[in-house]
Structures are given as C-alpha cells and as structure tokens.
Design a protein around this motif. Sequence first.
Motif, PDB file in Angstrom:
ATOM      1  N   THR A  86       0.851  -1.192   0.000  1.00 10.11           N
ATOM      2  CA  THR A  86       0.000   0.000   0.000  1.00 10.11           C
ATOM      3  C   THR A  86       0.885   1.239   0.000  1.00 10.11           C
ATOM      4  O   THR A  86       2.070   1.175   0.310  1.00 10.11           O
ATOM      5  N   ASP A  87       0.283   2.372  -0.325  1.00 11.78           N
ATOM      6  CA  ASP A  87       1.004   3.648  -0.295  1.00 11.78           C
ATOM      7  C   ASP A  87       0.806   4.373   1.030  1.00 11.78           C
ATOM      8  O   ASP A  87       1.316   5.473   1.213  1.00 11.78           O
ATOM      9  N   THR A  88       0.017   3.762   1.930  1.00 11.13           N
ATOM     10  CA  THR A  88      -0.271   4.385   3.211  1.00 11.13           C
ATOM     11  C   THR A  88       0.118   3.444   4.349  1.00 11.13           C
ATOM     12  O   THR A  88       0.355   2.256   4.147  1.00 11.13           O
ATOM     13  N   ASN A  89       0.142   4.027   5.531  1.00 15.63           N
ATOM     14  CA  ASN A  89       0.485   3.259   6.716  1.00 15.63           C
ATOM     15  C   ASN A  89      -0.176   3.912   7.923  1.00 15.63           C
ATOM     16  O   ASN A  89      -0.346   5.132   7.965  1.00 15.63           O
ATOM     17  N   ARG A  90      -0.524   3.096   8.889  1.00 14.45           N
ATOM     18  CA  ARG A  90      -1.033   3.601  10.168  1.00 14.45           C
ATOM     19  C   ARG A  90      -0.179   2.954  11.245  1.00 14.45           C
ATOM     20  O   ARG A  90      -0.212   1.730  11.410  1.00 14.45           O
ATOM     21  N   VAL A  91       0.596   3.759  11.941  1.00 16.41           N
ATOM     22  CA  VAL A  91       1.540   3.231  12.912  1.00 16.41           C
ATOM     23  C   VAL A  91       1.297   3.835  14.291  1.00 16.41           C
ATOM     24  O   VAL A  91       0.622   4.845  14.437  1.00 16.41           O
ATOM     25  N   VAL A  92       1.890   3.175  15.261  1.00 16.02           N
ATOM     26  CA  VAL A  92       1.914   3.670  16.634  1.00 16.02           C
ATOM     27  C   VAL A  92       3.386   3.823  17.003  1.00 16.02           C
ATOM     28  O   VAL A  92       4.185   2.906  16.792  1.00 16.02           O
ATOM     29  N   LEU A  93       3.749   4.995  17.514  1.00 17.43           N
ATOM     30  CA  LEU A  93       5.114   5.245  17.964  1.00 17.43           C
ATOM     31  C   LEU A  93       5.156   5.087  19.472  1.00 17.43           C
ATOM     32  O   LEU A  93       4.443   5.788  20.194  1.00 17.43           O
ATOM     33  N   LEU A  94       5.966   4.150  19.948  1.00 18.54           N
ATOM     34  CA  LEU A  94       6.142   3.928  21.375  1.00 18.54           C
ATOM     35  C   LEU A  94       7.563   4.342  21.738  1.00 18.54           C
ATOM     36  O   LEU A  94       8.518   3.894  21.091  1.00 18.54           O
ATOM     37  N   ALA A  95       7.698   5.172  22.755  1.00 13.60           N
ATOM     38  CA  ALA A  95       9.014   5.664  23.156  1.00 13.60           C
ATOM     39  C   ALA A  95       9.415   5.094  24.507  1.00 13.60           C
ATOM     40  O   ALA A  95       8.565   4.673  25.304  1.00 13.60           O
TER      41      ALA A  95
END
Length: 133
Positions: A86-95
């Motif tokens: 896909t050309d899109t992404n849905r991510v979660v950033l965990l620090a």
Amino acid sequence: AAVADYRPAAEAPQKLKKDALGDAPALALTKNPDILAELKGRAPVVVGFAAETEELERHAAEKLAQKGCDLIVANDVSVPGSGFGTDTNRVVLLARDGSVDRLPTLTKDEVADRILDRARALLGPAEAVAVRG
C-alpha cells in the motif's frame, strides 16, 4: 528494508527444483543475527520497527524493552491500507519514556517525516542540527 528473522540453514549447490507434484522443497532455517539488539548503546538514538498482526502495542512494547530502543514504530500489517503493498500506513510510535503516539493513516512519506521528527526530538540540540544538515 527489514531483515528477516530467519534464513536457510545451508546454501544449495544448485537450484532447488519442485518435486513431481509441483511442491516446494522443505528448507531448514536458522536465526539471523539480531542487528537491532546489537545497536544497544552504540548509537545516539535507536529506532526499531515492529510489523505485527495481533496485540500490536503489547508486542511492540516488549520489543522496545528487550532491544533497548529509544523508539519503536509499530505497524499492524493485517489492517487494510497499512503495511505491505500500500502507499499508506497507520503506525503507533512507542518511546522509551512511555509516551505513545497513535498516528492516523498517512502516506508512507508522511509517516517517515513523523518518525524523523521524533528521532530528532530525542537527540540533543547539537546532534539535531547535524541531522538537518
């Protein structure tokens, strides 16, 4: 590109052919080196990636702790419009500081910009200037 967790245990001396039924041959696998874990303490900021299909944040938080990363970009590759092909992404950033940033569906370029912004923020002012060039 992501490094595979496993690779063939032995190199074949020639092309591996299908059997009479057209089935692929069985392959013995061996674990690849854990490059991310080897970076622990060797770079100013370590960003890891976690492609998951279930329990996204739990698995990503475990990886963050185990690998000693500063930031993990967690991607549920089972969600339509996110991940491979896909050309899109849905991510979660965990620090490492415990913060969690759940991004909406964005283009992959926009996701990359968000990751770079977070990595720059983790650097001291002098290092961030050097990254900007």
